[in-house]
Write a protein that holds these residues in place. Structure first.
Motif, mmCIF file in Angstrom:
data_model
loop_
_atom_site.group_PDB
_atom_site.id
_atom_site.type_symbol
_atom_site.label_atom_id
_atom_site.label_comp_id
_atom_site.label_asym_id
_atom_site.label_seq_id
_atom_site.Cartn_x
_atom_site.Cartn_y
_atom_site.Cartn_z
ATOM 1 N N CYS A 96 0.843 -1.210 0.000
ATOM 2 C CA CYS A 96 0.000 0.000 0.000
ATOM 3 C C CYS A 96 0.874 1.254 0.000
ATOM 4 N N GLY A 97 1.628 1.458 -1.064
ATOM 5 C CA GLY A 97 2.549 2.597 -1.160
ATOM 6 C C GLY A 97 3.968 2.135 -0.858
ATOM 7 N N ALA A 98 4.946 2.899 -1.367
ATOM 8 C CA ALA A 98 6.354 2.538 -1.129
ATOM 9 C C ALA A 98 6.706 2.645 0.354
ATOM 10 N N LYS A 99 6.018 3.534 1.060
ATOM 11 C CA LYS A 99 6.269 3.640 2.505
ATOM 12 C C LYS A 99 5.917 2.315 3.176
ATOM 13 N N TYR A 122 18.435 12.177 5.046
ATOM 14 C CA TYR A 122 17.644 10.990 4.714
ATOM 15 C C TYR A 122 16.178 11.360 4.626
ATOM 16 N N TRP A 123 15.411 10.500 3.985
ATOM 17 C CA TRP A 123 13.956 10.701 3.999
ATOM 18 C C TRP A 123 13.439 10.371 5.394
ATOM 19 N N VAL A 124 12.479 11.182 5.847
ATOM 20 C CA VAL A 124 12.068 11.215 7.251
ATOM 21 C C VAL A 124 11.691 9.864 7.871
ATOM 22 N N GLU A 202 13.869 3.657 -5.049
ATOM 23 C CA GLU A 202 14.001 4.248 -6.391
ATOM 24 C C GLU A 202 12.736 4.982 -6.828
ATOM 25 N N ILE A 203 11.995 5.497 -5.847
ATOM 26 C CA ILE A 203 10.685 6.085 -6.154
ATOM 27 C C ILE A 203 10.773 7.322 -7.062
ATOM 28 N N TYR A 204 11.933 8.015 -7.050
ATOM 29 C CA TYR A 204 12.075 9.193 -7.927
ATOM 30 C C TYR A 204 12.829 8.870 -9.218
ATOM 31 N N GLU A 205 12.958 7.585 -9.497
ATOM 32 C CA GLU A 205 13.713 7.128 -10.664
ATOM 33 C C GLU A 205 13.405 7.899 -11.960
ATOM 34 N N LEU A 234 4.102 4.151 -7.643
ATOM 35 C CA LEU A 234 3.467 4.977 -8.669
ATOM 36 C C LEU A 234 3.191 6.399 -8.206
ATOM 37 N N SER A 235 3.408 6.666 -6.899
ATOM 38 C CA SER A 235 3.016 7.963 -6.335
ATOM 39 C C SER A 235 3.618 9.137 -7.083
ATOM 40 N N LYS A 236 4.918 9.068 -7.344
ATOM 41 C CA LYS A 236 5.613 10.225 -7.919
ATOM 42 C C LYS A 236 5.601 10.178 -9.439
ATOM 43 N N SER A 237 5.905 9.010 -10.014
ATOM 44 C CA SER A 237 6.048 8.917 -11.469
ATOM 45 C C SER A 237 4.712 9.097 -12.184
ATOM 46 N N TRP A 243 -3.502 6.810 -4.314
ATOM 47 C CA TRP A 243 -3.954 5.463 -4.687
ATOM 48 C C TRP A 243 -3.299 4.392 -3.823
ATOM 49 N N ARG A 244 -2.117 4.700 -3.282
ATOM 50 C CA ARG A 244 -1.372 3.836 -2.373
ATOM 51 C C ARG A 244 -0.935 2.523 -3.007
ATOM 52 N N ILE A 245 -0.088 2.625 -4.001
ATOM 53 C CA ILE A 245 0.522 1.423 -4.581
ATOM 54 C C ILE A 245 2.041 1.599 -4.632
ATOM 55 N N GLY A 246 2.730 0.666 -3.995
ATOM 56 C CA GLY A 246 4.193 0.598 -4.071
ATOM 57 C C GLY A 246 4.575 -0.854 -4.238
HETATM 58 N N1 PMP Z 1 10.445 7.033 -0.407
HETATM 59 C C1 PMP Z 1 10.693 8.340 -0.553
HETATM 60 C C2 PMP Z 1 12.115 8.778 -0.694
HETATM 61 C C3 PMP Z 1 9.666 9.269 -0.579
HETATM 62 O O1 PMP Z 1 9.928 10.564 -0.724
HETATM 63 C C4 PMP Z 1 8.346 8.833 -0.411
HETATM 64 C C5 PMP Z 1 7.297 9.902 -0.354
HETATM 65 N N2 PMP Z 1 6.101 9.647 -0.534
HETATM 66 C C6 PMP Z 1 8.120 7.451 -0.277
HETATM 67 C C7 PMP Z 1 9.187 6.582 -0.259
HETATM 68 C C8 PMP Z 1 6.753 6.868 -0.076
HETATM 69 O O2 PMP Z 1 5.903 7.049 -1.155
HETATM 70 P P1 PMP Z 1 4.486 6.341 -1.227
HETATM 71 O O3 PMP Z 1 4.235 5.658 0.067
HETATM 72 O O4 PMP Z 1 3.514 7.417 -1.529
HETATM 73 O O5 PMP Z 1 4.580 5.342 -2.355
#
Ligand code: PMP
Ligand code: GLU
Length: 400
Positions: A96-99, A122-124, A202-205, A234-237, A243-246
Motif C-alpha cells: 500500500c505505497g512505497a512507505k 535521509y527521507w524522514v 528508487e521512487i524518484y527514478e 506509482l506515487s511520484k512517477s 492510490w497507495r501502490i508501491g
Molecule cells: N520514499 C521516498 C524517498 C519518498 O519521498 C516517499 C514519499 N512519498 C516514499 C518513499 C513513499 O511514497 P508512497 O508511500 O507514496 O509510495
C-alpha cells in the motif's frame, strides 16, 4: 499505557507540516505549500478510466495478498525494460505505497542488535521504521561538497558485524542527488564483501534532469541483485499519491516474509488501485515528459531565485522535486523581532510571517538546510519566493 515502540518514534514531519498548511488554508489563510512531496498534476485520465472500468466490472473483492499476477507481470516487464533487471513473480510484492513496502522490509529484516546504515540527509521515515523494530539506525552524515553522496570510505568505516542493511535513496529526497556509476559500483562491492542488504528506494527514478539516466544498483551484477531490495511505486512517477501502490523486488525468501507480514496486517493493496497501477505501467507514458519539463523549469527558477537571497546558498538538484538550500548563514540573526537559530525556527518564521510552508532540514538529519518542494505550480512558486524574500528583508536593523 502505550507500547514502548510508539513512544520511541515521532509522527512523519512532512505529513505533519502538510496537515498544518492544509488546515491553515481551510481556515481561509493564503498559505503557499512547499511542504509535502506530492505532484500537483492530476493522475492521467487513462489510469482513472481503468479504475472506473475495474469498479464497473465488480473488481472489488480481496485479491492475492502480495498483488494480482497481471500487476506483478507489468512490474516484472517494467523492471526488465527500464532497469535491465530480471525477476520472477515470487520475487515481487505489491504493497500500500512505497512507505508500506519499506515498512514491511523493516519488519521482515530488522530486529534487536541489528544496525541499519542511513546516509543523512535521509527521507524522514527511514530512521523511525528502523527504531520501530528495535534495531539501531547508524546515521552517516554526508557532505554538501560531495553532492551528499556517501563515500565508499565513509561507508566502510560504519560497517560492523551487526550491519544488516544500507538504505540508499537516489534521486534523493530531500537533496535531489543522483549517484554516479563509479560510487554505486564501489558501494555494491562493499555490500557483497560485508554481506549486507541494500534497500534501494528508487521512487524518484523517473524524475531526473540534465540528461541523467537512473541506474538501479541491483543492475550492477547478479551478486548485488541477490542482496538488493528494489523499492518503487506509482506515487511520484504517475501522480498517484492517494492510490497507495508501491512494490518491492528482491530475493524470494524476503519477499515471502514480507507477504506473510502483509497477510497479517493490511491484506492486499486496494483491488481497484492495482488495476489502475497496471494501466499506469503498461499504458501511454507521454504525460511523464510534460511533467518532467515542468519540474525542470521550476527547479531552475527556484535555484536561481534562492541563490539571489543574501545568506542562502542552493545547489542544483539532479532529480526528484525538491531543492535543499543551505540556510545556516541566516541562523543567529533576528527577523521581524524573531531570533532564528535553527531550520525549525526559520520554517516557523516563514510559515507565520510569509505564510509559506516548507520543511526544516533537521527532519532529514541536517539542520543547516530547509527543504522546498517544487511539486507546486510556477505561479505559486513565484509568489512563495517573493514572500520569502520579503520576510527575510525584515532583518533587524541593529544587526545589518
Ligand atoms: N520514499 C521516498 C524517498 C519518498 O519521498 C516517499 C514519499 N512519498 C516514499 C518513499 C513513499 O511514497 P508512497 O508511500 O507514496 O509510495
Ligand atoms: N514523501 C513525501 C515527502 O517527503 C510525502 C510525505 C510522506 O510520505 O512523508 O514529502
Amino acid at each position: 499505557m502505550l507500547s514502548r515502540r510508539v513512544t520511541k518514534i515521532k509522527p512523519s514531519p512532512t505529513l505533519a507540516i502538510d496537515a498544518k498548511a492544509k488546515a491553515m488554508k481551510a481556515s481561509g489563510e493564503d498559505v503557499i505549500n512547499f511542504g509535502v512531496g506530492e505532484p500537483d498534476f492530476d493522475t492521467p485520465e487513462h489510469i482513472k478510466e481503468a479504475a472506473v472500468r475495474a469498479l464497473k466490472d465488480g473488481f472489488t473483492k480481496y485479491t492475492a495478498v502480495g498483488g494480482i499476477d497481471p500487476l506483478k507481470d507489468a512490474i516484472i516487464k517494467k523492471l526488465e525494460e527500464d532497469n535491465g533487471l530480471a525477476y520472477k513473480r515470487e520475487e515481487i510484492i505489491v504493497s500500500c505505497g512505497a512507505k508500506h513496502s519499506l515498512y514491511n522490509i523493516a519488519q521482515a529484516l530488522y530486529g534487536p542488535g541489528d544496525e541499519v546504515i542511513i546516509p543523512a540527509p535521509y527521507w524522514v521515515s527511514y530512521p523511525d521504521q528502523v527504531v520501530m523494530n528495535d534495531a539501531t539506525p547508524v546515521i552517516v552524515e554526508t557532505d554538501e561538497s560531495n553532492s551528499f553522496m556517501i563515500t565508499p570510505d565513509h561507508l566502510v568505516n560504519n560497517v560492523s558485524d551487526k550491519t544488516k542493511a544500507l538504505i540508499l535513496n537516489y534521486p534523493s529526497n530531500p537533496t535531489g542527488l543522483a549517484y554516479d556509476m563509479k560510487t554505486l559500483q564501489k558501494i555494491a562491492e562493499i555490500a557483497v564483501k560485508h554481506k549486507f542488504i541494500i534497500v534501494s528506494d528508487e521512487i524518484y527514478e523517473k524524475l531526473t534532469y540534465d540528461g541523467i539516466k537512473h541506474t538501479s544498483i541491483a543492475s550492477l551484477g547478479r551478486e548485488i541483485q541477490s542482496r538488493t531490495l528494489v523499492v518503487n511505486g506509482l506515487s511520484k512517477s504517475h501522480a498517484m499519491t492517494g492510490w497507495r501502490i508501491g512494490y518491492t523486488a528482491g530475493p524470494a525468501e524476503i519477499v515471502k516474509a514480507m507477504t506473510k507480514i502483509q497477510s497479517q496486517s493490511t491484506s492486499n493493496p486496494n483491488s481497484i488501485a492495482q488495476i489502475a497501477a497496471r494501466e499506469a505501467l503498461t499504458g501511454p507514458q507521454e504525460f511523464l515528459t510534460h511533467m518532467i519539463d515542468q519540474f525542470d523549469s521550476r527547479r531552475k527558477f527556484l535555484v536561481n531565485e534562492l541563490n539571489s537571497i543574501d545568506g542562502i546558498h542552493c545547489t542544483m538538484p539532479k532529480g526528484a522535486f525538491y531543492v535543499f538550500p543551505n540556510t545556516s548563514l541566516l541562523y543567529g540573526k533576528t527577523y521581524g523581532g524573531k531570533q532564528i537559530s535553527s531550520s525549525s525556527d526559520l520554517a516557523l518564521y516563514l510559515l507565520e510571517e510569509a505564510k509559506v510552508a516548507l520543511v526544516p532540514g533537521d527532519a532529514f538529519g541536517n539542520d543547516n538546510h530547509v527543504r522546498i518542494s517544487y511539486a507546486t505550480g510556477l505561479d505559486d512558486i513565484k509568489r512563495g519566493i517573493g514572500r520569502i524574500k520579503a520576510a527575510l528583508s525584515k532583518r533587524d536593523s541593529s544587526e545589518q
